[in-house]
Scaffold this motif. Sequence first.
Motif, PDB file in Angstrom:
ATOM      1  N   SER A  15     -23.822 -45.762   7.891  1.00 19.64           N
ATOM      2  CA  SER A  15     -24.021 -45.558   6.459  1.00 19.64           C
ATOM      3  C   SER A  15     -25.073 -46.515   5.915  1.00 19.64           C
ATOM      4  O   SER A  15     -25.090 -47.686   6.261  1.00 19.64           O
ATOM      5  CB  SER A  15     -22.708 -45.796   5.710  1.00 19.64           C
ATOM      6  N   PRO A  16     -25.949 -46.034   5.027  1.00 19.89           N
ATOM      7  CA  PRO A  16     -26.932 -46.935   4.409  1.00 19.89           C
ATOM      8  C   PRO A  16     -26.350 -47.672   3.203  1.00 19.89           C
ATOM      9  O   PRO A  16     -27.029 -48.473   2.581  1.00 19.89           O
ATOM     10  CB  PRO A  16     -28.031 -45.981   3.967  1.00 19.89           C
ATOM     11  N   GLU A  17     -25.094 -47.421   2.863  1.00 22.33           N
ATOM     12  CA  GLU A  17     -24.512 -47.988   1.655  1.00 22.33           C
ATOM     13  C   GLU A  17     -24.055 -49.419   1.916  1.00 22.33           C
ATOM     14  O   GLU A  17     -23.110 -49.659   2.671  1.00 22.33           O
ATOM     15  CB  GLU A  17     -23.344 -47.114   1.194  1.00 22.33           C
ATOM     16  N   GLN A  18     -24.729 -50.359   1.277  1.00 21.67           N
ATOM     17  CA  GLN A  18     -24.432 -51.773   1.497  1.00 21.67           C
ATOM     18  C   GLN A  18     -23.532 -52.326   0.407  1.00 21.67           C
ATOM     19  O   GLN A  18     -23.654 -51.956  -0.759  1.00 21.67           O
ATOM     20  CB  GLN A  18     -25.736 -52.572   1.531  1.00 21.67           C
ATOM     21  N   ALA A  75     -11.020 -59.038   0.449  1.00 26.76           N
ATOM     22  CA  ALA A  75     -11.922 -59.851  -0.350  1.00 26.76           C
ATOM     23  C   ALA A  75     -13.313 -59.225  -0.405  1.00 26.76           C
ATOM     24  O   ALA A  75     -14.103 -59.565  -1.271  1.00 26.76           O
ATOM     25  CB  ALA A  75     -12.005 -61.256   0.233  1.00 26.76           C
ATOM     26  N   GLY A  76     -13.638 -58.339   0.540  1.00 26.86           N
ATOM     27  CA  GLY A  76     -14.973 -57.742   0.569  1.00 26.86           C
ATOM     28  C   GLY A  76     -15.952 -58.692   1.231  1.00 26.86           C
ATOM     29  O   GLY A  76     -15.722 -59.181   2.326  1.00 26.86           O
ATOM     30  N   VAL A  77     -17.067 -58.965   0.529  1.00 30.36           N
ATOM     31  CA  VAL A  77     -18.083 -59.883   1.036  1.00 30.36           C
ATOM     32  C   VAL A  77     -18.009 -61.170   0.219  1.00 30.36           C
ATOM     33  O   VAL A  77     -18.086 -61.117  -1.011  1.00 30.36           O
ATOM     34  CB  VAL A  77     -19.499 -59.277   0.920  1.00 30.36           C
ATOM     35  N   PHE A 124     -28.422 -63.299  -1.548  1.00 31.68           N
ATOM     36  CA  PHE A 124     -27.331 -62.341  -1.455  1.00 31.68           C
ATOM     37  C   PHE A 124     -27.133 -61.900  -0.014  1.00 31.68           C
ATOM     38  O   PHE A 124     -28.095 -61.616   0.702  1.00 31.68           O
ATOM     39  CB  PHE A 124     -27.606 -61.097  -2.311  1.00 31.68           C
ATOM     40  N   CYS A 125     -25.874 -61.821   0.332  1.00 29.60           N
ATOM     41  CA  CYS A 125     -25.492 -61.265   1.622  1.00 29.60           C
ATOM     42  C   CYS A 125     -24.935 -59.872   1.382  1.00 29.60           C
ATOM     43  O   CYS A 125     -24.341 -59.608   0.321  1.00 29.60           O
ATOM     44  CB  CYS A 125     -24.440 -62.160   2.270  1.00 29.60           C
ATOM     45  N   ALA A 126     -25.107 -58.978   2.341  1.00 27.73           N
ATOM     46  CA  ALA A 126     -24.559 -57.631   2.233  1.00 27.73           C
ATOM     47  C   ALA A 126     -24.095 -57.164   3.603  1.00 27.73           C
ATOM     48  O   ALA A 126     -24.522 -57.711   4.634  1.00 27.73           O
ATOM     49  CB  ALA A 126     -25.597 -56.662   1.670  1.00 27.73           C
ATOM     50  N   SER A 127     -23.230 -56.163   3.613  1.00 24.06           N
ATOM     51  CA  SER A 127     -22.781 -55.597   4.882  1.00 24.06           C
ATOM     52  C   SER A 127     -22.612 -54.090   4.743  1.00 24.06           C
ATOM     53  O   SER A 127     -22.493 -53.567   3.621  1.00 24.06           O
ATOM     54  CB  SER A 127     -21.462 -56.239   5.335  1.00 24.06           C
ATOM     55  N   SER A 128     -22.621 -53.411   5.869  1.00 22.72           N
ATOM     56  CA  SER A 128     -22.444 -51.950   5.844  1.00 22.72           C
ATOM     57  C   SER A 128     -21.915 -51.475   7.187  1.00 22.72           C
ATOM     58  O   SER A 128     -22.028 -52.171   8.202  1.00 22.72           O
ATOM     59  CB  SER A 128     -23.768 -51.254   5.522  1.00 22.72           C
ATOM     60  N   MET A 182     -14.418 -56.204   6.114  1.00 23.88           N
ATOM     61  CA  MET A 182     -14.389 -54.745   6.133  1.00 23.88           C
ATOM     62  C   MET A 182     -14.719 -54.180   7.515  1.00 23.88           C
ATOM     63  O   MET A 182     -14.890 -52.977   7.677  1.00 23.88           O
ATOM     64  CB  MET A 182     -15.373 -54.206   5.083  1.00 23.88           C
ATOM     65  N   ASN A 183     -14.853 -55.060   8.488  1.00 25.09           N
ATOM     66  CA  ASN A 183     -15.167 -54.647   9.864  1.00 25.09           C
ATOM     67  C   ASN A 183     -16.524 -53.932   9.956  1.00 25.09           C
ATOM     68  O   ASN A 183     -16.720 -53.054  10.800  1.00 25.09           O
ATOM     69  CB  ASN A 183     -14.062 -53.756  10.445  1.00 25.09           C
ATOM     70  N   HIS A 184     -17.444 -54.328   9.088  1.00 25.73           N
ATOM     71  CA  HIS A 184     -18.776 -53.716   9.103  1.00 25.73           C
ATOM     72  C   HIS A 184     -19.582 -54.236  10.283  1.00 25.73           C
ATOM     73  O   HIS A 184     -19.538 -55.426  10.604  1.00 25.73           O
ATOM     74  CB  HIS A 184     -19.520 -54.029   7.801  1.00 25.73           C
ATOM     75  N   GLU A 185     -20.366 -53.343  10.879  1.00 27.65           N
ATOM     76  CA  GLU A 185     -21.210 -53.756  11.996  1.00 27.65           C
ATOM     77  C   GLU A 185     -22.478 -54.467  11.516  1.00 27.65           C
ATOM     78  O   GLU A 185     -22.954 -55.390  12.158  1.00 27.65           O
ATOM     79  CB  GLU A 185     -21.627 -52.536  12.840  1.00 27.65           C
ATOM     80  N   TYR A 186     -23.040 -53.971  10.408  1.00 27.75           N
ATOM     81  CA  TYR A 186     -24.339 -54.478   9.966  1.00 27.75           C
ATOM     82  C   TYR A 186     -24.172 -55.508   8.856  1.00 27.75           C
ATOM     83  O   TYR A 186     -23.344 -55.336   7.963  1.00 27.75           O
ATOM     84  CB  TYR A 186     -25.212 -53.333   9.422  1.00 27.75           C
ATOM     85  N   MET A 187     -25.007 -56.550   8.916  1.00 23.25           N
ATOM     86  CA  MET A 187     -25.022 -57.539   7.845  1.00 23.25           C
ATOM     87  C   MET A 187     -26.456 -57.919   7.526  1.00 23.25           C
ATOM     88  O   MET A 187     -27.344 -57.826   8.389  1.00 23.25           O
ATOM     89  CB  MET A 187     -24.188 -58.776   8.238  1.00 23.25           C
ATOM     90  N   TYR A 188     -26.687 -58.344   6.278  1.00 24.12           N
ATOM     91  CA  TYR A 188     -28.039 -58.575   5.769  1.00 24.12           C
ATOM     92  C   TYR A 188     -28.076 -59.829   4.898  1.00 24.12           C
ATOM     93  O   TYR A 188     -27.089 -60.154   4.231  1.00 24.12           O
ATOM     94  CB  TYR A 188     -28.486 -57.407   4.878  1.00 24.12           C
ATOM     95  N   TRP A 189     -29.228 -60.499   4.893  1.00 24.56           N
ATOM     96  CA  TRP A 189     -29.500 -61.556   3.926  1.00 24.56           C
ATOM     97  C   TRP A 189     -30.732 -61.188   3.113  1.00 24.56           C
ATOM     98  O   TRP A 189     -31.779 -60.827   3.680  1.00 24.56           O
ATOM     99  CB  TRP A 189     -29.751 -62.901   4.624  1.00 24.56           C
TER     100      TRP A 189
END
Lengths: 112, 112
Positions: free
Chosen positions: B98-101, B2-4, B90-94, B27-34
């Motif tokens: 990697s800097p690609e969110q 599903a992604g984010v 918006f929420c994002a993860s990476s 996606m098992n990403h370590e980083y998350m952002y709002w």
Amino acid sequence: GQQLNQSPQSMFIQEGEDVSMNCTSSSIFNTWLWYKQEPGEGPVLLIALYKAGELTSNGRLTAQFGITRKDSFLNISASIPSDVGIYFCAGPGEYNFNKFYFGSGTKLNVKP
Amino acid sequence: NAGVTQTPKFRVLKTGQSMTLLCAQDMNHEYMYWYRQDPGMGLRLIHYSVGEGTTAKGEVPDGYNVSRLKKQNFLLGLESAAPSQTSVYFCASSYSVSPEQFFGPGTRLTVL
């Protein structure tokens, strides 16, 4: 925070034309990212640049990491109606890799 | 995958009410952002997390709190909503290297 200035703010072009937009910063960026956002959706990554002077393509899109590390450029060749959207430049802060800054966007309109 | 994903998609609050926005990634990403996005502006970072149990302030953290109890979830809370918090969130993860969110579809919040 670090400021990113994008220009132009908006563009109205004819299908088939080439497009250029740029992003400048008052401070150095070590990574430049270009995103596209369509109405009602989140931004989608188009191109990532990691090295000063780097030129990277993704289909009809080409982006460059400026030599001064304070600017970046995005070109779209032979535009099509589905290129419509808002294009954002972004990058992590010089001193904190986790703090990302976004430009205010270039809104692209393409007339068929 | 599903992604984010973000819940809810839309919400209307009265001044002083509280609410929590949920972000989930598979996606098992370590980083998350709002982030928040206001008309004519780029995205501005509210808070971010570099791993389960850790959070840090971004560019515009005032009036918001976050929690990351599980790796796949990142919650954004408004304890006492104000009209100035009307925005699209918006929420994002990476991945950590990697800097690609990767962004979610957004939550449109209106505070009356």
